[in-house]
Motif scaffolding. Structure first.
Motif, mmCIF file in Angstrom:
data_model
loop_
_atom_site.group_PDB
_atom_site.id
_atom_site.type_symbol
_atom_site.label_atom_id
_atom_site.label_comp_id
_atom_site.label_asym_id
_atom_site.label_seq_id
_atom_site.Cartn_x
_atom_site.Cartn_y
_atom_site.Cartn_z
ATOM 1 N N THR A 23 -3.684 -8.557 12.205
ATOM 2 C CA THR A 23 -4.506 -7.356 12.271
ATOM 3 C C THR A 23 -3.806 -6.243 11.508
ATOM 4 O O THR A 23 -2.650 -5.919 11.785
ATOM 5 C CB THR A 23 -4.740 -6.925 13.730
ATOM 6 O OG1 THR A 23 -5.446 -7.958 14.422
ATOM 7 C CG2 THR A 23 -5.565 -5.645 13.783
ATOM 8 N N LEU A 24 -4.517 -5.667 10.538
ATOM 9 C CA LEU A 24 -4.000 -4.557 9.744
ATOM 10 C C LEU A 24 -4.700 -3.282 10.178
ATOM 11 O O LEU A 24 -5.897 -3.282 10.500
ATOM 12 C CB LEU A 24 -4.237 -4.796 8.254
ATOM 13 C CG LEU A 24 -3.664 -6.092 7.668
ATOM 14 C CD1 LEU A 24 -4.018 -6.198 6.193
ATOM 15 C CD2 LEU A 24 -2.163 -6.148 7.860
ATOM 16 N N MET A 25 -3.953 -2.183 10.193
ATOM 17 C CA MET A 25 -4.500 -0.894 10.579
ATOM 18 C C MET A 25 -4.037 0.153 9.583
ATOM 19 O O MET A 25 -2.948 0.049 9.016
ATOM 20 C CB MET A 25 -4.049 -0.515 11.990
ATOM 21 C CG MET A 25 -4.503 -1.488 13.068
ATOM 22 S SD MET A 25 -3.885 -1.025 14.706
ATOM 23 C CE MET A 25 -2.120 -1.218 14.444
ATOM 24 N N ASN A 76 -0.523 11.205 3.810
ATOM 25 C CA ASN A 76 0.309 10.343 4.667
ATOM 26 C C ASN A 76 -0.480 9.120 5.133
ATOM 27 O O ASN A 76 -0.528 8.791 6.313
ATOM 28 C CB ASN A 76 0.835 11.112 5.878
ATOM 29 C CG ASN A 76 2.007 12.011 5.527
ATOM 30 O OD1 ASN A 76 2.449 12.049 4.392
ATOM 31 N ND2 ASN A 76 2.492 12.754 6.498
ATOM 32 N N VAL A 77 -1.098 8.446 4.195
ATOM 33 C CA VAL A 77 -1.933 7.288 4.520
ATOM 34 C C VAL A 77 -1.026 6.056 4.615
ATOM 35 O O VAL A 77 -0.439 5.637 3.622
ATOM 36 C CB VAL A 77 -3.031 7.089 3.470
ATOM 37 C CG1 VAL A 77 -3.933 5.925 3.870
ATOM 38 C CG2 VAL A 77 -3.846 8.369 3.311
ATOM 39 N N VAL A 78 -0.929 5.520 5.803
ATOM 40 C CA VAL A 78 0.011 4.434 6.066
ATOM 41 C C VAL A 78 -0.750 3.233 6.616
ATOM 42 O O VAL A 78 -1.494 3.357 7.597
ATOM 43 C CB VAL A 78 1.103 4.862 7.062
ATOM 44 C CG1 VAL A 78 2.036 3.698 7.364
ATOM 45 C CG2 VAL A 78 1.878 6.051 6.513
ATOM 46 N N ALA A 79 -0.563 2.108 5.959
ATOM 47 C CA ALA A 79 -1.114 0.845 6.467
ATOM 48 C C ALA A 79 0.011 0.036 7.089
ATOM 49 O O ALA A 79 1.140 0.036 6.597
ATOM 50 C CB ALA A 79 -1.775 0.052 5.348
ATOM 51 N N ALA A 80 -0.299 -0.640 8.163
ATOM 52 C CA ALA A 80 0.712 -1.440 8.859
ATOM 53 C C ALA A 80 0.016 -2.564 9.593
ATOM 54 O O ALA A 80 -1.201 -2.539 9.828
ATOM 55 C CB ALA A 80 1.508 -0.574 9.835
ATOM 56 N N ALA A 81 0.802 -3.556 9.958
ATOM 57 C CA ALA A 81 0.292 -4.674 10.749
ATOM 58 C C ALA A 81 0.587 -4.433 12.212
ATOM 59 O O ALA A 81 1.643 -3.904 12.565
ATOM 60 C CB ALA A 81 0.924 -5.987 10.295
ATOM 61 N N ALA A 82 -0.371 -4.801 13.057
ATOM 62 C CA ALA A 82 -0.155 -4.738 14.505
ATOM 63 C C ALA A 82 0.605 -5.996 14.904
ATOM 64 O O ALA A 82 0.034 -6.981 15.335
ATOM 65 C CB ALA A 82 -1.482 -4.648 15.240
ATOM 66 N N GLY A 83 1.918 -5.947 14.749
ATOM 67 C CA GLY A 83 2.746 -7.131 14.913
ATOM 68 C C GLY A 83 3.247 -7.566 13.547
ATOM 69 O O GLY A 83 3.288 -6.784 12.601
#
Length: 698
Positions: free
Chosen positions: A369-371, A351-358
């Motif tokens: 910013t990517l997390m 369940n590896v999920v990348a997303a942007a903070a905003g």
């Protein structure tokens, strides 16, 4: 002394997607006793709203308690159930969709089915609440057995039917899954069963629930056949049945699995309880994946006699009976003297999920910013990639792009690794959006004024920004106005330009025909060759500049200014016109045009009394201003300015006005590509000297 005990749940095949083999541990620890807020005779669903926990309990009819946490204190009220039947009802599952909208499902027991008998055959129905659970409206029966009830059943409670259930949606919100007991028919069909309903059918559920039978979801919810996932060992109609029942299902975020708690009835009398069991599944759509139930606690470990309805209540923020993390309280019969700890086996990242903070779509130069987050066994290592290429030094869970440009936009993902393997995350597209256009600039100023003598002047003021001189086309039109029907035109206008230090920027008396192409390019009307009108191209410097027009005699003059700078930086931020105004043909009229872009806020002022402070004589005592569109619609007007505009004037860089002065001012939002006219009048005395000003506002 109470025993300390733990349960190891043996190897479990995570069959979904070939995830591999892992073992999960459920540890049961003693904990201070706590009780549910109401008497318990079913699964007891809960939900959070505005930081408060709402917990239903039922014993023939539902009640709702409210408190700060599962440990109380509680305020309890009876729920208003709007239904056409008079059966006892137990609300066993809910799903809150919004603060007010709540879907629920109940277990109902018809009464008086057989003479001189309390036996019943339960049914499962649906309800809706639009007031946060205070009122439930019955939507009807959605699950019922197809086999007739057995009036000779010896278990003391049920002759058949479906009941004692829980409901949970899958993670994708495609279906609601119903886990229920079938108490009817032959032994092969009795036990814990599953049905499902499409998510979009939740408001109209009648006839929309389908039971799982022989590997397919093809049997009607009411009357259809079932294939149990946990068949009975001895039929429920026996005096000493042996069967799992009362499933309570939740999603466990620590295990990344669905967890089912069950009672086991075994022996005499007909509902004697032997223990509480647990089972796991990675996928609700595949009933065959549920693991063999393993015992969590034995009846001998329970402090009371009512050893029914095991369920969890998660201890993490926002957790309930439907979702729990690593720790939860275990309730049986409404009593909790245990805490459960769910321990995931060592696993590769999942369940590896990348997303942007905003937003990941930004203007050039803005940061992103990517997390990345992953399930599995820590510690993790990270490597970010852009468009398939490793980003140097990007080895943390967070990647900060301080300034996004075309060079670093594109698809990003992270590879998360531990000792057991590596997994790539979902993709995040970092994209640029073109910057929005700036507010529309003022591109043209036109001032019609009456010059009473050869010495009288019309003065235009221009404040420009930028780093380089700005080209302007400036005209003083007199004789040509006669072709438009204007009488008493200025016979021979001339103009002169100066910067803020008084240095000359050029002058003209009679225009040169070489400027004709410039007129056409700027959208100015043509002048007859050889006319005595004046025109010039002038490059104004950043800062303040003035253009002075004389008429060569009395008459009407039209002063025009066109911004021909094209794509150069900077703009005209302040334009002004000083002249005498009077009645009729002698009235001062100012027109301006907006370029392309976004709507622009302008500060418009007409100064009369304030000019006296600068030594100007015969000022217009009480000026009024009106603003019209190019189509003649009046869009704004002012007589005496409001003190609230003082702060606006200061931000615009406009000189302050004396409080109580009778000068006029207003703020107006103008549309791009439109033309506007400012008409100046005197409230009482018509004649006098005025200054009309336009300021851009932020």
């Amino acid at each position: 002394m109470r025993r300390h005990f733990a349960v190891w749940i043996g190897s479990f095949l995570l069959a979904a997607g070939g995830a591999g083999i892992g073992a999960q541990e459920v540890r049961v620890r003693p904990a201070p006793r706590v009780e549910m807020p109401q008497e318990v005779d079913s699964n007891s669903p809960a939900f959070w709203r505005d930081g408060r926990l709402f917990w239903f309990g039922s014993h023939g009819r539902p009640w709702l308690s409210e408190g700060p946490s599962q440990f109380g204190p509680w305020v309890t009220r009876e729920v208003d159930l709007v239904t056409a039947n008079a059966w006892p009802h137990w609300l066993e599952s809910v799903w809150p969709e919004t603060d007010d909208l709540l879907w629920g499902w109940y277990h109902a027991e018809p009464v008086g089915m057989f003479p001189n008998s309390t036996l019943t055959a339960p049914k499962i129905g649906a309800v809706i609440s639009t007031d946060g659970g205070r009122t439930l409206r019955d939507l009807g029966i959605i699950l019922d057995a197809g086999d007739p009830p057995d009036r000779w059943a010896m278990n003391g409670y049920f002759a058949g039917g479906h009941g004692d259930f829980s409901v949970l949606p899958d993670r994708e919100r495609k279906y609601f899954y119903f886990f229920f007991d079938n108490y009817a028919g032959p032994a092969a069909g009795q036990g814990v069963c599953i049905a499902r309903m499409a998510w979009e059918d939740r408001a109209n559920p009648l006839g929309k629930v389908w039971k799982y039978h022989d590997g397919a979801w093809n049997e009607a919810g009411v009357g259809g056949k079932v294939t149990p996932i946990y068949p009975v060992t001895r039929r429920w109609q026996m005096r000493d049945p042996d069967a799992f029942w009362g499933p309570s299902v939740h999603w466990n975020t620590e295990l990344n699995l669905y967890v089912m708690l069950l009672n086991r009835a075994q022996g005499e009398p007909g509902w004697s309880q032997e223990g509480v069991y647990v089972s796991f599944s990675p996928d609700l759509s595949r009933p065959e994946l549920w693991s063999t139930p393993r015992k969590l606690i034995d009846k001998t470990d329970f402090p009371g006699w009512y050893f029914f309805y095991p369920q969890v209540m998660g201890l993490g923020p926002g957790e309930t009976d439907r979702e729990s993390g690593a720790r939860a309280r275990l309730y049986v019969g409404g009593i909790s003297e245990w805490e459960l700890e769910f321990v995931a086996p060592p696993r590769a990242p999942f369940n590896v999920v990348a997303a942007a903070a905003g937003s990941a779509t930004v203007l050039p130069g803005q940061p992103v910013t990517l997390m990345v987050a992953a399930g599995g066994t820590a510690p993790f290592t990270y490597q970010w990639f852009r468009d398939g290429v490793a980003v140097p030094g990007a080895t943390r869970a967070e990647l900060v792009l301080a300034s996004v440009t075309a060079a670093n936009a594109g698809p990003y993902w992270a590879r998360v690794s531990n000792a057991l393997g590596s997994t790539e995350s979902s993709r995040v597209e970092v994209a640029l959006v073109p910057p929005p256009p700036p507010p529309a600039p003022i591109t043209n100023l036109a001032v019609r004024a009456w010059l009473p003598s050869a010495d009288a002047a019309l003065i235009l003021g221009v404040v420009a920004t930028g780093e380089e001189p700005r080209p302007l086309l400036v005209r003083a039109v007199g004789p040509t106005l006669a072709t438009f029907g204007v009488g008493e035109v200025a016979p021979d206008p001339r103009l002169e330009a100066r910067d803020g230090q008084g240095l000359g920027l050029g002058s003209n008396d009679d225009w040169s025909s070489t400027l004709a192409p410039e007129f056409a390019a700027a959208g100015a009307f043509p002048l007859p060759e050889g006319s005595a009108d004046a025109a010039m191209l002038s490059e104004v410097r950043p800062g303040t500049n003035t253009f002075q027009m004389h008429g060569g005699g009395s008459g009407v003059v039209l002063a025009e200014l066109y911004d021909t700078a094209g794509g150069r930086s900077g703009r005209l931020v302040n334009l002004s016109a000083r002249a005498r105004t009077d009645e009729g043909e002698h009235r001062l009229i100012v027109g301006f045009a907006m370029g392309s872009g976004l709507p622009r806020r302008l500060l418009l002022r007409v100064l009369g009394p304030q000019l006296a402070a600068y030594g100007v004589e015969e000022v217009l005592a009480d000026p009024r201003l009106e603003v019209f569109t190019g189509e003649g619609e009046r869009v704004a007007a002012n007589d005496d300015w409001e003190p609230a505009l003082a702060a606006v004037m200061e931000r615009a860089g406009a000189p302050a006005l004396a409080l109580g002065s009778r000068d006029a001012a207003l703020v107006l939002t103008v549309a791009p590509g439109r033309r506007y006219t400012v008409a100046v009048r005197g409230a009482e005395v018509a004649a006098g000297e005025v200054v009309v000003e336009l300021y851009e506002l932020p």
